[in-house]
Design a protein around this motif. Sequence first.
Motif, PDB file in Angstrom:
ATOM      1  N   GLY A  27      37.121  38.443  36.788  1.00  0.00           N
ATOM      2  CA  GLY A  27      38.494  37.964  36.604  1.00  0.00           C
ATOM      3  C   GLY A  27      39.433  39.079  36.180  1.00  0.00           C
ATOM      4  N   ALA A  28      38.969  39.924  35.252  1.00  0.00           N
ATOM      5  CA  ALA A  28      39.783  41.054  34.802  1.00  0.00           C
ATOM      6  C   ALA A  28      40.037  42.022  35.954  1.00  0.00           C
ATOM      7  N   LEU A  29      39.025  42.256  36.783  1.00  0.00           N
ATOM      8  CA  LEU A  29      39.178  43.140  37.936  1.00  0.00           C
ATOM      9  C   LEU A  29      40.187  42.580  38.927  1.00  0.00           C
ATOM     10  N   HIS A  30      40.064  41.295  39.243  1.00  0.00           N
ATOM     11  CA  HIS A  30      41.013  40.677  40.169  1.00  0.00           C
ATOM     12  C   HIS A  30      42.442  40.756  39.639  1.00  0.00           C
ATOM     13  N   GLN A  31      42.607  40.563  38.344  1.00  0.00           N
ATOM     14  CA  GLN A  31      43.936  40.656  37.748  1.00  0.00           C
ATOM     15  C   GLN A  31      44.477  42.075  37.875  1.00  0.00           C
ATOM     16  N   VAL A  37      48.483  45.958  43.355  1.00  0.00           N
ATOM     17  CA  VAL A  37      49.078  45.609  44.648  1.00  0.00           C
ATOM     18  C   VAL A  37      50.565  45.312  44.478  1.00  0.00           C
ATOM     19  N   GLU A  38      50.926  44.570  43.444  1.00  0.00           N
ATOM     20  CA  GLU A  38      52.344  44.281  43.192  1.00  0.00           C
ATOM     21  C   GLU A  38      53.130  45.561  42.962  1.00  0.00           C
ATOM     22  N   ILE A  40      52.395  48.637  43.971  1.00  0.00           N
ATOM     23  CA  ILE A  40      52.475  49.380  45.234  1.00  0.00           C
ATOM     24  C   ILE A  40      53.522  48.758  46.143  1.00  0.00           C
ATOM     25  N   ASN A  41      53.515  47.433  46.250  1.00  0.00           N
ATOM     26  CA  ASN A  41      54.456  46.751  47.133  1.00  0.00           C
ATOM     27  C   ASN A  41      55.905  46.926  46.689  1.00  0.00           C
ATOM     28  N   ARG A  42      56.159  47.046  45.390  1.00  0.00           N
ATOM     29  CA  ARG A  42      57.529  47.260  44.907  1.00  0.00           C
ATOM     30  C   ARG A  42      58.071  48.618  45.327  1.00  0.00           C
ATOM     31  N   ASN A  43      57.191  49.559  45.607  1.00  0.00           N
ATOM     32  CA  ASN A  43      57.627  50.919  45.894  1.00  0.00           C
ATOM     33  C   ASN A  43      57.250  51.400  47.285  1.00  0.00           C
ATOM     34  N   VAL A  44      56.974  50.481  48.201  1.00  0.00           N
ATOM     35  CA  VAL A  44      56.558  50.863  49.549  1.00  0.00           C
ATOM     36  C   VAL A  44      57.621  51.711  50.229  1.00  0.00           C
ATOM     37  N   ALA A  45      58.855  51.273  50.213  1.00  0.00           N
ATOM     38  CA  ALA A  45      59.916  52.012  50.908  1.00  0.00           C
ATOM     39  C   ALA A  45      60.057  53.420  50.345  1.00  0.00           C
ATOM     40  N   LEU A  46      60.015  53.558  49.032  1.00  0.00           N
ATOM     41  CA  LEU A  46      60.116  54.875  48.415  1.00  0.00           C
ATOM     42  C   LEU A  46      58.922  55.750  48.792  1.00  0.00           C
ATOM     43  N   SER A  47      57.742  55.175  48.780  1.00  0.00           N
ATOM     44  CA  SER A  47      56.538  55.920  49.157  1.00  0.00           C
ATOM     45  C   SER A  47      56.599  56.386  50.603  1.00  0.00           C
TER      46      SER A  47
END
Length: 55
Positions: A27-31, A37-38, A40-47
């Motif tokens: 559970g801790a790993l999934h969290q 992932v969140e 990374i997704n917030r900064n996709v355009a910048l990356s």
Amino acid sequence: MVGQVIITLAQMEEMPRRLYLGNWSLGALHQKIGTLVEEINRNVALSQSIDWPVE
């Protein structure tokens, strides 16, 4: 329980590089993965903004 896991691991042809034992650790790993992932997704355009133009 843990002893049986060790025996199972010793008998495996290819042992896992990482093993998370128990529901709490999974559970801790999934969290943690979800948080990463969140982030990374917030900064996709910048990356992606530093990529060279593809011709």
